[in-house]
Enzyme design. Structure first.
Site, PDB file in Angstrom:
ATOM      1  N   TYR A 123      -5.202  -1.043  -4.310  1.00 23.46           N
ATOM      2  CA  TYR A 123      -3.816  -0.746  -3.955  1.00 23.46           C
ATOM      3  C   TYR A 123      -3.692  -0.784  -2.444  1.00 23.46           C
ATOM      4  O   TYR A 123      -4.518  -0.213  -1.733  1.00 23.46           O
ATOM      5  CB  TYR A 123      -3.427   0.640  -4.485  1.00 23.46           C
ATOM      6  CG  TYR A 123      -1.998   1.050  -4.157  1.00 23.46           C
ATOM      7  CD1 TYR A 123      -0.911   0.364  -4.700  1.00 23.46           C
ATOM      8  CD2 TYR A 123      -1.744   2.130  -3.305  1.00 23.46           C
ATOM      9  CE1 TYR A 123       0.393   0.751  -4.418  1.00 23.46           C
ATOM     10  CE2 TYR A 123      -0.435   2.523  -3.024  1.00 23.46           C
ATOM     11  CZ  TYR A 123       0.628   1.829  -3.577  1.00 23.46           C
ATOM     12  OH  TYR A 123       1.921   2.211  -3.287  1.00 23.46           O
ATOM     13  N   ASP A 138      -8.898  -1.929   3.995  1.00 28.67           N
ATOM     14  CA  ASP A 138      -7.875  -0.907   3.799  1.00 28.67           C
ATOM     15  C   ASP A 138      -8.596   0.410   3.547  1.00 28.67           C
ATOM     16  O   ASP A 138      -9.081   0.673   2.450  1.00 28.67           O
ATOM     17  CB  ASP A 138      -6.973  -1.273   2.615  1.00 28.67           C
ATOM     18  CG  ASP A 138      -5.869  -0.239   2.407  1.00 28.67           C
ATOM     19  OD1 ASP A 138      -5.954   0.855   2.989  1.00 28.67           O
ATOM     20  OD2 ASP A 138      -4.923  -0.544   1.654  1.00 28.67           O
ATOM     21  N   LYS A 141      -3.220   8.585   5.309  1.00 25.53           N
ATOM     22  CA  LYS A 141      -3.664   9.819   4.650  1.00 25.53           C
ATOM     23  C   LYS A 141      -4.308  10.821   5.625  1.00 25.53           C
ATOM     24  O   LYS A 141      -3.583  11.524   6.310  1.00 25.53           O
ATOM     25  CB  LYS A 141      -4.530   9.486   3.443  1.00 25.53           C
ATOM     26  CG  LYS A 141      -3.690   8.693   2.408  1.00 25.53           C
ATOM     27  CD  LYS A 141      -4.269   8.573   1.028  1.00 25.53           C
ATOM     28  CE  LYS A 141      -3.221   8.051   0.055  1.00 25.53           C
ATOM     29  NZ  LYS A 141      -3.398   6.703  -0.432  1.00 25.53           N
TER      30      LYS A 141
END
Ligand SMILES: *Cc1c(COP(=O)(O)O)cnc(C)c1O
Length: 428
Positions: A147, A242, A270
Site C-alpha cells: 500500500y 516506502d 506515521k
C-alpha cells in the site's frame, strides 16, 4: 433514535453514519472486515485507550503506527502545547522544519534532502511524480499487497499477464492512469528480472514496502530487494522505499538499515509526526533538485511542515533516538509473539506470529507466510473470532486479518503478560 440498551459506541456510530459515509473517515475503522460496532475512542494514555462507554483496551494499533512512544507521552504533549502557544501555522519557513530535515537526514543516511508534507499518501504521490519528472519516463512498478496511499496510480492491481496493463482497484481511477502501473508479485525476483528485460528502459521507478505492513506483516527476502536495487541501477530507474510504516519503527534507520540496501528515494510518515500529520519524501540531492522551486516538478502544501505537527515529530524522534529504544521495543514484541504462539499451541491452533522492531504479524496459518498468496490463505474466520474474543477481554487488535500490529515503548511486561493471558482464554 437511541434505545436505553444501546451503548454510547452504538449511538455514536448511528449518528456518524448519517453525516459521514460509513460513519468513518478511513474505511478500516468501520469494522467491516471483522463485523460489529467500531469503538469510539475518547482518551488514550501509554499502552491503553478508553472508548465512549468507558471500557479500557490495550491498544495494538497505536494510531496505525505513529504512537511508538505510547499515547500522550508527556514530552510530546508538552512540545505540542509549547508550539501551539506560539501560533498554529505561518505559511513561512520555520526553524523547526530545518531541525526536522536535519534529523531525518541524520537518521536515514540515504536521504540527502527531504521535503515535508502532511500524509503518507501525499508523500508517495509526490515521490512518484518526482521519479517520473527526474527520469522523463512514465511506467511505475509496484507489488501486489503493498500500500502506498490512495493516489490514482497506486490503486492498481495486476492485469492477467506480466506485461498486461494494471487494472484499477477503485472506481474513479481511469484505466489509462492504471495502465502505466505494472504490478508484480512480492518476493519474486525472477518476475522482476523478466519485466526489466522487456521494458526496463521505460521504467521511471520501482516502489516497494521493504518490509510490508499493509497485507499483515510480510518480510521481503534479501534477494528480492537486492535484485530490485541492481536492476534499477542497471536500467536508470529510481528505487523508492516506502517506509511510511517501517521507518523509525523496525529500526531507527528503517528497513533499509536492516537490509543494508540504499534506495534512491524514501517515503516516510506515521512515526515522524508522532500522531500529528507529518510525512516526508527524500533521497539523493541530485534527484531532489528536480523539485520546485529548484526544478520543474511541482509540489506544494499550505500546511506542509506545520510548526505544531513538526514539534510533535521532533519530540518523538528525540525519544526514539535514545540508546536501546528499538532493542527494548523489539524484545517486548518478541515476548508478546512468543507468548501468543505458546498460548495458541496449548489449544492446538494453527497460529504463528512474527515481529520486527515494533511491528507485529499474527497469522492463522501453520507456517509463517512468505508471499501475498500465502497471506491471503490465512484463516480469516479464525482471526475474526479471535479479534472479538480479544476485544471482549480488553485487547484491541487491528480490525482486519490483513493488517499488521504495532506496539509502543509503553507496552511493558505487565501489559504484554495481560495480553497473553487474554489470548490464552480467547484461543480456548
Ligand atoms: C499508511 C501508509 C501510507 C499512507 O499514509 P497516509 O498518511 O495514511 O496517507 C503509505 N504507505 C505505507 C507503507 C503506509 O503504511
Amino acid at each position: 433514535m437511541s434505545t436505553p440498551s444501546q451503548s454510547r459506541n452504538e449511538i455514536l456510530f448511528e449518528r456518524a453514519q448519517r453525516t459521514t459515509p460509513g460513519g468513518v473517515n478511513s474505511p478500516v475503522r468501520a469494522f467491516r472486515s471483522v463485523g460489529g460496532t467500531p469503538r469510539f475512542i475518547v482518551r488514550a494514555e501509554g499502552a491503553w485507550f478508553w472508548d465512549a462507554d468507558g471500557t479500557r483496551y490495550i491498544d495494538y494499533i497505536g494510531s496505525w503506527g505513529p504512537a511508538i512512544v505510547g499515547h500522550a507521552h508527556p514530552e510530546v504533549v508538552k512540545a505540542v502545547q509549547d508550539a501551539a502557544a506560539h501560533g498554529l501555522s505561518f505559511g513561512t519557513p520555520t526553524e523547526g522544519e530545518v531541525e526536522m530535515a536535519e534529523a531525518i537526514c541524520r537518521l536515514v543516511p540515504s536521504i540527502e534532502q527531504v521535503r515535508l508534507v502532511s500524509s503518507g499518501t501525499e508523500a508517495a504521490m509526490s515521490g512518484l511524480r518526482l521519479a517520473r519528472g527526474a527520469t522523463g519516463r512514465t511506467k511505475i512498478v509496484k507489488f501486489e499487497g503493498c500500500y502506498h496511499g490512495h493516489a490514482d496510480s497506486m490503486l492498481v492491481k495486476a492485469g492477467s499477464g506480466l506485461l498486461t496493463f494494471g487494472n484499477p482497484t477503485s472506481a474513479g481511477v481511469p484505466e489509462n492512469v492504471a495502465a502505466d502501473t505494472l504490478v508484480l508479485d512480492y518476493n519474486d525476483p525472477a518476475q522482476l528480472e523478466a519485466l526489466f528485460q522487456k521494458v526496463g528502459d521505460e521504467i521511471a521507478c520501482v516502489i516497494v514496502e521493504p518490509i510490508a505492513g499493509n497485507m499483515n506483516l510480510l518480510r521481503a527476502t534479501p534477494e528480492f530487494l537486492q535484485t530490485m536495487r541492481r536492476l534499477c541501477t542497471q536500467h536508470g530507474a529510481i528505487l523508492i522505499f516506502d517506509e511510511v510504516m517501517s521507518g523509525f519503527r523496525v529500526a531507527l534507520g528503517g528497513a533499509q538499515s536492516l537490509y543494508g540496501i540504499v534506495p534512491d528515494l524514501t517515503i516516510l510518515g506515521k512515526v515522524i509526526g508522532g500522531g500529528l500529520p507529518v510525512a516526508a519524501f527524500g533521497g539523493r540531492a541530485e534527484i531532489m533538485r528536480h523539485l520546485a522551486p529548484l526544478g520543474a516538478v511541482y509540489q506544494a502544501g499550505t500546511l506542509s511542515g506545520n510548526p505544531v505537527a513538526v514539534a510533535a515529530g521532533l519530540a518523538t524522534l528525540k525519544l526514539i533516538e535514545q540508546p536501546g529504544f528499538h532493542e527494548r521495543l523489539g524484545n517486548q514484541a518478541k515476548r508478546l509473539t512468543t507468548g501468543l504462539v505458546a498460548a495458541a499451541a496449548e489449544s492446538g491452533r494453527d497460529f504463528c506470529a512474527d515481529a520486527i522492531g515494533g511491528m507485529l504479524g499474527l497469522y492463522f496459518a501453520p507456517r509463517l507466510p512468505r508471499t501475498h498468496a500465502e497471506i491471503m490463505a490465512c484463516d480469516k474466520n479464525a482471526f475474526n473470532a479471535f479479534f472479538h474474543a480479544m476485544l471482549d477481554r480488553g485487547v484491541y487488535l487491528a480490525p482486519s486479518a490483513f493488517e499488521a500490529g504495532f506496539i509502543s515503548a509503553a507496552h511493558d511486561d505487565a501489559v504484554i503478560d495481560a495480553t497473553i493471558a487474554a489470548a490464552r482464554d480467547a484461543f480456548a
